[in-house]
Write a protein that holds these residues in place. Structure first.
Motif, PDB file in Angstrom:
ATOM      1  N   ASP A   1       0.870  -1.176   0.000  1.00 43.27           N
ATOM      2  CA  ASP A   1       0.000   0.000   0.000  1.00 43.27           C
ATOM      3  C   ASP A   1       0.909   1.228   0.000  1.00 43.27           C
ATOM      4  N   LEU A   2       0.895   1.997  -1.078  1.00 48.03           N
ATOM      5  CA  LEU A   2       1.833   3.101  -1.255  1.00 48.03           C
ATOM      6  C   LEU A   2       1.160   4.447  -1.037  1.00 48.03           C
ATOM      7  N   THR A   3       1.960   5.406  -0.590  1.00 45.64           N
ATOM      8  CA  THR A   3       1.525   6.791  -0.433  1.00 45.64           C
ATOM      9  C   THR A   3       2.570   7.689  -1.067  1.00 45.64           C
TER      10      THR A   3
ATOM     11  N   SER B   1      -2.756   7.882  -2.468  1.00 44.51           N
ATOM     12  CA  SER B   1      -2.737   6.638  -1.704  1.00 44.51           C
ATOM     13  C   SER B   1      -3.326   5.537  -2.579  1.00 44.51           C
ATOM     14  N   PHE B   2      -2.569   4.426  -2.754  1.00 47.14           N
ATOM     15  CA  PHE B   2      -3.021   3.414  -3.707  1.00 47.14           C
ATOM     16  C   PHE B   2      -2.304   2.087  -3.495  1.00 47.14           C
TER      17      PHE B   2
ATOM     18  N   LEU C   1       7.902   8.869  -0.810  1.00 47.46           N
ATOM     19  CA  LEU C   1       7.092   7.697  -1.113  1.00 47.46           C
ATOM     20  C   LEU C   1       7.173   6.743   0.065  1.00 47.46           C
ATOM     21  N   ASP C   2       6.037   6.436   0.663  1.00 39.58           N
ATOM     22  CA  ASP C   2       5.966   5.537   1.820  1.00 39.58           C
ATOM     23  C   ASP C   2       5.219   4.262   1.430  1.00 39.58           C
TER      24      ASP C   2
END
Length: 418
Positions: free
Chosen positions: A217-219, A249-250, A392-393
């Protein structure tokens, strides 16, 4: 929704057609061919045409027209988006979307179209899902299918079709976990004779290449997201999060995909990267004219302008040119009356200049139309709008991926009025 799909090449030949529900005669394309003849450029063909019994909705990409015939009224943008998905799928499967490649893989093309559209309505349009149902072509598989009479269609239903994340297949594993993002911006601009900006806007796109194990799950956060207008997202993006926090968020698809597109329309925010000094003149009733063009860097933030090319569409009266370029090479096509000056990399210390005389038909009056001057360029490691990715988290997985962001600015419809 969509009754028929026709693929038409640049010269106007229908080289592939696919029908759902019922067969529509090729004669329906005559209305499209009439509009194509009236358009100066292929891109100028109206995307929506109304005929007595059908609507024709088309896109033009990679020198191919994707033309759909529809019998009932539907949202045109919905159809246009689907046609772009078809082109993207061909590009992902075959490496390029051209007439030759499509003809060489016509069986797979029909299998893809059968899965992407069910009874005229879009069904599976994600490459991850399609690649599980229809295997991409390779030499060994093609030979085996030819000998055994088999097909590229798989035997099992993809797991993505049964989950709430249909764009990502299950059980993805990678040895090297990587996520790359390309911020690509195109400048559409019109400059007058003095170099003043008449119109300017930026069309931007963020292309992603994500190869991560599991279900990450990326932010993605930006330093200045407020300058973006008219944003459009991949279905994986949570839109409510963007509305409230201006954060992407995706859960990403596996592989290459377009994360978002955007527009920057305020001329105060659009920095034109080069300036143009030009002088094109013709004698009132003579047989010659003069041309002088100089280009230099303006707002490149210290980055190098590469791939610089100037195209000048001359009046019909111009027969030949006798020009000298301080940098690059130039050619003149007598049939199309087009002068192309290929500069290459722009040297700020020695500005490129093209000057000389134009030979015209004897006794022809001064041309009424002015030459059209278009510019093509690209600047590496620069988003001309100033958009920057801050961080990018990743959540949901314990490994640490390798991340990278690349910026690129290039010319879209960049025109200088003479």
């Amino acid at each position: 929704m969509i009754n028929s799909l026709f693929l038409i090449n640049h010269s106007g030949d229908i080289f592939l057609e696919k029908h759902w529900k019922s067969v529509i005669s090729r004669s329906v394309c005559d209305y499209f061919f009439e509009a194509k003849e009236k358009a100066i450029e292929p891109e100028n063909v109206p995307p929506v045409l109304q005929t007595p019994h059908h609507y024709l909705i088309s896109i033009y990409r990679d020198k191919i027209f994707f033309l759909s015939a529809i019998q009932t009224e539907v949202p045109p943008l919905f159809v246009i988006e689907f046609l772009h998905r078809v082109g993207d799928t061909f590009l992902d499967y075959f490496g390029e979307c051209s007439e030759t490649v499509i003809k060489d893989n016509v069986v797979i093309v029909y299998e893809l179209l059968e899965e992407m559209l069910d009874n005229g309505f879009p069904l599976a349009t994600e490459s991850n899902v399609l690649k599980e149902m229809i295997k991409p072509p390779n030499i060994l598989r093609s030979v085996v299918n030819t000998l055994t009479g088999g097909s590229h269609v798989g035997d099992t239903l993809p797991t993505g079709q049964l989950s709430n994340v249909p764009w990502r297949r299950a059980g993805v594993k990678y040895t090297n976990n990587e996520a790359y993002f390309d911020v690509i911006e195109e400048i559409d601009a019109i400059l007058d004779k003095s170099g003043t900006t008449v119109f300017a806007e930026i069309q931007g796109v963020i292309e992603a290449c994500v190869r991560l194990t599991g279900m990450p799950d990326l932010t993605l956060s930006f330093m200045n997201p407020r300058l973006l207008d008219d944003v459009s997202f991949h279905p994986c993006v949570r839109f409510k999060r963007w509305e409230s926090e201006r954060v992407l968020s995706f859960i990403p698809p596996d592989g290459n995909f377009t994360l978002m597109t955007y527009q920057v329309s305020s001329q105060n925010l659009v920095a034109i990267p080069v300036y143009v000094k030009q002088n094109i003149s013709f004698l009132e009733a003579g047989s010659c004219g003069r041309l002088d063009i100089t280009i230099g860097p303006k707002q490149t933030m210290g980055k190098t302008v590469e791939g610089l090319m100037v195209t000048v569409h001359m009046p019909k009266a111009v027969l030949s040119v006798n020009l000298t370029a301080t940098q690059g090479t130039h050619t003149y096509d007598l049939a199309t009356k087009t002068l192309v000056w290929d500069i290459g990399k722009l040297n700020p210390q020695k500005l490129p200049n093209l000057r000389g005389s134009l030979s015209m038909q004897t006794g022809v009056p001064k041309p009424e139309e002015n030459p059209s001057l278009n510019i093509d360029l690209k600047i590496q490691q620069l988003a001309i709008s100033g958009l920057k990715v801050s961080r990018l988290d990743m959540y949901g997985e314990k490994y640490k991926p390798f991340k990278g962001v690349k910026y690129l600015t290039k010319a879209g419809k960049f025109q200088v009025r003479t």
